[in-house]
Design a protein around this motif. Structure first.
Motif, short mmCIF file in Angstrom:
data_model
loop_
_atom_site.label_atom_id
_atom_site.label_comp_id
_atom_site.label_asym_id
_atom_site.label_seq_id
_atom_site.Cartn_x
_atom_site.Cartn_y
_atom_site.Cartn_z
N GLY A 148 -43.78 -9.40 56.30
CA GLY A 148 -44.00 -8.46 55.35
C GLY A 148 -43.62 -9.19 53.78
N ARG A 149 -43.63 -10.60 53.99
CA ARG A 149 -43.15 -11.44 52.49
C ARG A 149 -44.37 -12.01 52.15
NH1 ARG A 149 -38.11 -15.16 53.19
NH2 ARG A 149 -38.02 -14.65 51.09
N LYS A 150 -44.58 -12.41 50.90
CA LYS A 150 -45.48 -13.31 50.46
C LYS A 150 -45.07 -14.84 50.51
CE LYS A 150 -46.95 -10.29 46.86
NZ LYS A 150 -47.06 -10.18 45.26
N PRO A 151 -46.10 -15.59 51.08
CA PRO A 151 -45.54 -17.25 51.23
C PRO A 151 -44.83 -17.78 49.89
CG PRO A 151 -47.64 -16.83 52.21
CD PRO A 151 -47.34 -15.53 51.49
N ALA A 152 -45.46 -17.29 48.80
CA ALA A 152 -45.00 -18.00 47.60
C ALA A 152 -43.55 -17.33 47.32
CB ALA A 152 -45.87 -17.50 46.45
N ASP A 153 -42.89 -16.37 48.07
CA ASP A 153 -41.58 -16.00 47.85
C ASP A 153 -40.72 -17.11 48.33
OD1 ASP A 153 -42.48 -13.40 47.06
OD2 ASP A 153 -41.94 -12.58 48.79
N LEU A 155 -37.55 -19.01 60.78
CA LEU A 155 -36.35 -18.43 59.94
C LEU A 155 -36.61 -18.39 58.63
CD1 LEU A 155 -33.45 -16.84 60.13
CD2 LEU A 155 -32.48 -18.88 60.40
N THR A 156 -36.83 -19.63 58.00
CA THR A 156 -37.20 -19.59 56.56
C THR A 156 -38.01 -18.84 55.91
OG1 THR A 156 -36.48 -22.17 56.98
CG2 THR A 156 -37.41 -21.55 54.88
N GLY A 202 -35.99 -20.48 50.15
CA GLY A 202 -36.49 -21.97 49.84
C GLY A 202 -36.26 -22.72 51.32
N TRP A 203 -37.36 -23.49 51.14
CA TRP A 203 -37.32 -24.45 52.21
C TRP A 203 -36.83 -26.17 51.76
CZ3 TRP A 203 -42.23 -27.38 54.27
CH2 TRP A 203 -41.89 -28.31 55.35
N LEU A 204 -35.87 -26.81 52.26
CA LEU A 204 -35.21 -28.04 51.89
C LEU A 204 -35.10 -29.10 52.75
CD1 LEU A 204 -33.97 -29.56 49.58
CD2 LEU A 204 -31.76 -28.28 50.13
N PRO A 205 -36.26 -29.74 53.00
CA PRO A 205 -36.14 -30.75 53.90
C PRO A 205 -35.86 -32.32 53.06
CG PRO A 205 -38.46 -30.14 53.61
CD PRO A 205 -37.53 -29.54 52.89
N ASP A 244 -45.15 -19.81 56.23
CA ASP A 244 -46.29 -19.03 55.58
C ASP A 244 -46.23 -17.89 56.62
OD1 ASP A 244 -46.22 -20.50 53.45
OD2 ASP A 244 -48.34 -21.25 53.79
N GLU A 245 -46.51 -18.29 57.82
CA GLU A 245 -47.05 -17.22 58.95
C GLU A 245 -45.86 -16.32 59.44
OE1 GLU A 245 -48.32 -19.67 62.36
OE2 GLU A 245 -50.19 -20.23 61.40
N ALA A 246 -44.62 -16.99 59.25
CA ALA A 246 -43.72 -16.07 59.63
C ALA A 246 -43.15 -15.24 58.14
CB ALA A 246 -42.27 -17.25 59.86
#
Length: 504
Positions: A219-224, A184-185, A191-194, A212-214
């Motif tokens: 249609g997004r970039k992992p760096a987003d 979902l993230t 952002g991912w906040l663990p 990154d795969e999700a």
């Protein structure tokens, strides 16, 4: 390796304790003054010992001017998403674009249910969170036509008006650990906040892969997706494990997390003002410099022997106290005498002569045949740390006074800063017992001056004043002249009496 190239940011994670609200706000102000980018508070509405996080965020926003603020993370099951969206937008507008939105699915189901919230399975909680994100984004999207409509299983909005839009593009950061939340993230979050304490070795890399795969599938970039991390640890003289060691070790480990696992935001969980200052003064600049150098290809890596190990804690007795990790090991369990007082910095704030420095016992040279255990050395190191801490806080008070005089800060800001200091906390703790405390200290020092030190001097000739043996023929007038030019004590000027009770 995953370096997403995000500009580094650093934040604090402050406990919203209801027992001392003024201290919580003072720590927030301190974080801003120290140069943190972000201040966060946990959100557990069912916890009666905590301040309500959104009320606190509003108050903190009014007491600060530049630092960004966020819940870490917002408990969505007890915060209706449509109302939450407008709360975030309103506070972002009021604060000049300084609010971010951390979101969580609600980890403590029983506590949520006890407060009147829904009791959801983990799968249902993830679905409810995704629906909530949809509601929030539609409320904020004032460029879209038509009212907000979300026909979800857990969140339904039918025809709500859009707006207001936040002052800036508010980031939505998810506190995620399991695959469905991580996916979902990647699909929907910014952002991912663990928290590092809840992760095992390899979890950051595995989480990044899922995100990154999700993201790519959506249609997004992992760096987003910015990678944030709550961290905690302890500053010590020598390394004793991950984030337990000197500032240099912290900087090296955080640099590795940034370059290897793509962490772009480090959030320090601490309510200790000294830790916040040390992190800001020593760790943040070092990490920024190292990451910038690595990205530009100019970084020179230290040899492996000079770096602390993140997986193996060095034995406490194999290196001298204060030695940096990787220093040559000495005989296990024993070490030469290594307790050295902090050198005099030469700064004097007064010409008042407090005592004759030439009569101060200097102590004999360390016995080369004597070795000391860590236990032997601990008391001396602790005594030095106590005095260094007090000197440091006195220097901060002088600096605050100078800023008030220069007009760069107001009296209220200076007071908030002072309220976080150890000496201020001790003053509050002592309260009406100040007089008794001061008298005990006076008695303690009097016993040392009149009994302990003279006895030690008589028992060991090496403890005599340094000039006595070679200058016994020096006249009184000459000695007086020499004393007058001797550098004064670092404690200058000392209080002649306690301002609270008058005890000398």
């Amino acid at each position: 390796m995953s370096d997403y190239g995000h500009p580094l940011e650093f934040g604090s994670f402050i406990t919203p304790s209801a027992a001392d609200p003024a201290r919580v706000v003072a720590l927030t102000v301190l974080a801003e003054q120290a140069g943190f980018d972000l201040v966060t508070f946990q959100d557990h509405p069912y916890q009666p010992g905590f301040l309500d996080t959104w009320t606190l965020l509003s108050y903190a926003a009014a007491r600060t001017s530049s630092v960004r603020l966020a819940a870490n993370v917002t408990n969505l099951p007890l915060r209706p998403p449509a109302v939450l969206a407008r709360s975030v937008a309103a506070l972002d507008l009021l604060s000049g674009g300084r609010i971010e939105l951390g979101l969580g699915a609600g980890a403590f189901a029983e506590a949520v249910e006890a407060m009147g919230g829904p009791r959801l399975t983990p799968g249902q909680a993830v679905q409810a969170l995704e629906e909530g994100i949809d509601v929030i984004r539609q409320i904020w999207d004032t460029d879209a036509r038509g009212p907000v409509r979300v026909d979800g299983r857990f969140h339904r909005v039918s025809g709500a008006k859009r707006g207001p839009a936040p002052a800036h593009d508010v980031g939505i950061w998810l506190g995620a650990y399991k695959p469905r939340m991580l996916a979902l993230t990647g699909r929907r979050a910014d952002g991912w906040l663990p928290s590092l304490a809840y992760l095992k070795d390899g979890d950051l890399a595995a989480g990044n892969r899922i995100i990154d795969e999700a993201a790519l599938e959506a249609g997004r970039k992992p760096a987003d997706i910015r990678r944030l991390l709550n961290i905690g640890g302890r500053f010590t003289d020598a390394g004793h494990g991950p984030l337990v060691g000197p500032a240099e070790q912290w900087a090296e480990e955080l640099t590795d997390l940034a370059l290897t696992d793509g962490v772009g935001t480090f959030i320090l969980a601490s309510d200790d003002p000294d830790d916040l200052r040390r992190f800001a003064d020593e760790v943040i600049p070092a990490v920024r410099e190292a990451v910038t150098a690595e990205r530009s290809g100019t970084r020179t890596l230290a040899p492996p022997s000079a770096l602390p190990s993140a997986s193996v804690a060095p034995a406490r007795d194999t290196a001298s106290p204060g030695a940096r990790p990787g220093a040559p090991a000495r005989k296990a369990g024993r070490s030469p005498f290594a307790v050295t007082p902090t050198p005099d910095d030469g700064v004097r704030l007064s010409g008042t002569v407090v005592w004759d420095e030439q009569t101060r016992p200097t102590g004999p040279a360390p016995d080369p045949d004597r070795t000391y255990t860590e236990h032997d050395l601990a008391t001396g190191r602790h005594l030095i740390q106590v005095h260094d801490g007090l000197r440091g806080e006195l220097a901060q008070i002088h600096d605050l006074i100078g800023q008030v005089e220069a007009g760069t800060i107001d009296v209220g800001t200076a007071r908030s800063h002072i309220n976080t200091m150890t000496m201020r906390q001790n003053n509050w703790t002592l309260g009406t017992y100040c007089e008794s405390y001061c008298r005990i200290v006076t008695t303690h020092h009097t016993i040392e001056d009149r009994s302990l030190f003279p006895h030690l001097r008589r028992a060991d000739p090496r403890l005599a004043p340094w000039w006595t043996a070679s200058n016994r023929s020096t006249t009184s007038s000459t000695r007086s002249s020499r004393v007058s030019t001797r550098p004064w004590s670092r404690w200058s000027p000392p209080p002649t009496a306690c301002p609270a009770c008058g005890t000398r």
